[in-house]
Design an enzyme around this catalytic site. Structure first.
Site, PDB file in Angstrom:
ATOM      1  N   ASP A  97       0.863  -1.181   0.000  1.00 51.22           N
ATOM      2  CA  ASP A  97       0.000   0.000   0.000  1.00 51.22           C
ATOM      3  C   ASP A  97       0.901   1.233   0.000  1.00 51.22           C
ATOM      4  O   ASP A  97       1.313   1.699  -1.056  1.00 51.22           O
ATOM      5  CB  ASP A  97      -0.926  -0.081   1.214  1.00 51.22           C
ATOM      6  CG  ASP A  97      -1.986   1.005   1.223  1.00 51.22           C
ATOM      7  OD1 ASP A  97      -2.331   1.510   0.151  1.00 51.22           O
ATOM      8  OD2 ASP A  97      -2.476   1.361   2.318  1.00 51.22           O
ATOM      9  N   LYS A 125      -1.287  -1.706  -4.677  1.00 49.61           N
ATOM     10  CA  LYS A 125      -2.288  -0.673  -4.967  1.00 49.61           C
ATOM     11  C   LYS A 125      -1.671   0.441  -5.776  1.00 49.61           C
ATOM     12  O   LYS A 125      -0.621   0.970  -5.427  1.00 49.61           O
ATOM     13  CB  LYS A 125      -2.836  -0.099  -3.655  1.00 49.61           C
ATOM     14  CG  LYS A 125      -4.195  -0.640  -3.311  1.00 49.61           C
ATOM     15  CD  LYS A 125      -4.789   0.094  -2.145  1.00 49.61           C
ATOM     16  CE  LYS A 125      -5.465  -0.893  -1.229  1.00 49.61           C
ATOM     17  NZ  LYS A 125      -6.124  -0.233  -0.090  1.00 49.61           N
ATOM     18  N   PHE A 146     -10.374  -0.497  -1.030  1.00 50.64           N
ATOM     19  CA  PHE A 146     -10.087  -1.367   0.108  1.00 50.64           C
ATOM     20  C   PHE A 146     -10.561  -2.785  -0.214  1.00 50.64           C
ATOM     21  O   PHE A 146     -11.737  -3.015  -0.474  1.00 50.64           O
ATOM     22  CB  PHE A 146     -10.752  -0.858   1.385  1.00 50.64           C
ATOM     23  CG  PHE A 146     -10.161  -1.510   2.597  1.00 50.64           C
ATOM     24  CD1 PHE A 146      -8.993  -1.012   3.160  1.00 50.64           C
ATOM     25  CD2 PHE A 146     -10.740  -2.650   3.141  1.00 50.64           C
ATOM     26  CE1 PHE A 146      -8.415  -1.637   4.253  1.00 50.64           C
ATOM     27  CE2 PHE A 146     -10.174  -3.286   4.235  1.00 50.64           C
ATOM     28  CZ  PHE A 146      -9.001  -2.774   4.793  1.00 50.64           C
ATOM     29  N   ASP A 153      -7.954  -8.585   5.417  1.00 53.92           N
ATOM     30  CA  ASP A 153      -9.083  -8.419   6.338  1.00 53.92           C
ATOM     31  C   ASP A 153      -9.645  -7.005   6.343  1.00 53.92           C
ATOM     32  O   ASP A 153      -8.995  -6.044   5.943  1.00 53.92           O
ATOM     33  CB  ASP A 153      -8.627  -8.728   7.764  1.00 53.92           C
ATOM     34  CG  ASP A 153      -7.739  -7.612   8.319  1.00 53.92           C
ATOM     35  OD1 ASP A 153      -6.696  -7.324   7.686  1.00 53.92           O
ATOM     36  OD2 ASP A 153      -8.099  -7.005   9.341  1.00 53.92           O
TER      37      ASP A 153
HETATM   38  P1  IMP Z   1       1.764  -0.457   3.858  1.00 54.86           P
HETATM   39  O1  IMP Z   1       2.737  -0.559   4.986  1.00 54.86           O
HETATM   40  O2  IMP Z   1       1.062   0.871   3.833  1.00 54.86           O
HETATM   41  O3  IMP Z   1       2.330  -0.842   2.522  1.00 54.86           O
HETATM   42  O4  IMP Z   1       0.573  -1.404   4.208  1.00 54.86           O
HETATM   43  C1  IMP Z   1       0.626  -2.763   4.089  1.00 54.86           C
HETATM   44  C2  IMP Z   1      -0.389  -3.355   5.041  1.00 54.86           C
HETATM   45  O5  IMP Z   1      -1.601  -2.573   5.112  1.00 54.86           O
HETATM   46  C3  IMP Z   1      -0.792  -4.707   4.528  1.00 54.86           C
HETATM   47  O6  IMP Z   1       0.006  -5.709   5.121  1.00 54.86           O
HETATM   48  C4  IMP Z   1      -2.234  -4.810   4.957  1.00 54.86           C
HETATM   49  O7  IMP Z   1      -2.296  -5.393   6.236  1.00 54.86           O
HETATM   50  C5  IMP Z   1      -2.749  -3.410   5.091  1.00 54.86           C
HETATM   51  N1  IMP Z   1      -3.626  -3.013   3.957  1.00 54.86           N
HETATM   52  C6  IMP Z   1      -3.383  -2.039   3.050  1.00 54.86           C
HETATM   53  N2  IMP Z   1      -4.364  -1.940   2.158  1.00 54.86           N
HETATM   54  C7  IMP Z   1      -5.283  -2.880   2.489  1.00 54.86           C
HETATM   55  C8  IMP Z   1      -6.569  -3.289   1.922  1.00 54.86           C
HETATM   56  O8  IMP Z   1      -7.070  -2.768   0.919  1.00 54.86           O
HETATM   57  N3  IMP Z   1      -7.203  -4.301   2.563  1.00 54.86           N
HETATM   58  C9  IMP Z   1      -6.695  -4.923   3.664  1.00 54.86           C
HETATM   59  N4  IMP Z   1      -5.515  -4.572   4.226  1.00 54.86           N
HETATM   60  C10 IMP Z   1      -4.812  -3.562   3.644  1.00 54.86           C
END
Ligand code: IMP
Ligand code: MG
Length: 173
Positions: A97, A125, A146, A153
């Site tokens: 993300d 994403k 999302f 989850d």
């Molecule tokens: P980042 O550190 O922002 O890259 O986020 C990664 C974490 O955010 C993932 O391991 C997920 O647990 C959570 N996450 C981000 N987007 C989503 C989504 O659309 N659905 C569910 N979990 C998400």
């Protein structure tokens, strides 16, 4: 529930990723490290398609975005992780993300003495990344919605769904 990626498409893509990993890790023993809890379903499907010997390890990464802590601070629990010093690591997460989780966990594994770290996400994403980071293997690029299912989850629910779905906007759990 709006199905974004059906079960069959996930199965095919996981096989393709496994084929790429099998080629890249040829002749090397390595450790597959899954980030809890979202990577569990992906990990279980992927490792059963890997041809070379490997260990499996898990670690927990939680980000606290509340007012009490710095936004985005990542807390790592490495209590379930086997020795990574000198090992080649294939790090798995469900989704990239902002990129904060994978970049920080990768840096931590390098600090712990990993010989190399390759990273693999099922989903990425589009248009959300704030931390520069390039995963080695990406399953699907998805729009900024999302998503749940196949390990992902919403409020710790929906992880069991065999497909990737988008929750309707009015979902309140
Ligand atoms: P980042 O550190 O922002 O890259 O986020 C990664 C974490 O955010 C993932 O391991 C997920 O647990 C959570 N996450 C981000 N987007 C989503 C989504 O659309 N659905 C569910 N979990 C998400
Ligand atoms: Mg997660």
């Amino acid at each position: 529930m709006n199905v974004l990626i059906p079960e069959e498409a996930i199965r095919e893509r996981v096989s393709e990723i496994a084929a790429a990993v099998n080629a890249d890790f040829h002749g090397r023993t390595f450790t597959v490290v899954g980030i809890l809890t979202g990577s569990l379903v992906f990990l279980a499907d992927l490792v059963r398609r890997l041809e070379h010997r490997h260990q499996i390890g898990l670690l927990e990464a939680s980000s606290y975005r509340g007012t009490a802590t710095t936004p985005g601070t990542l807390v790592l629990n490495t209590g379930l992780l086997p020795e990574v010093r000198g090992r080649h690591i294939l790090l798995l997460d469900d989704i990239l993300d902002t990129g904060a989780t994978l970049s920080q966990v990768t840096a931590h594994l390098v600090e712990l003495g990993a010989a190399s770290v390759k990273t693999c996400v099922l989903l990425r994403k589009i248009g959300r990344q704030t931390v520069p980071f390039e995963p080695d293997y990406v399953g699907f690029a998805i729009p900024d919605k999302f998503v749940v299912g196949y390990g992902l989850d919403f409020n710790d629910d929906y992880r069991h769904l065999p497909f990737i779905g988008v929750l309707p906007d009015d979902t309140s759990v």
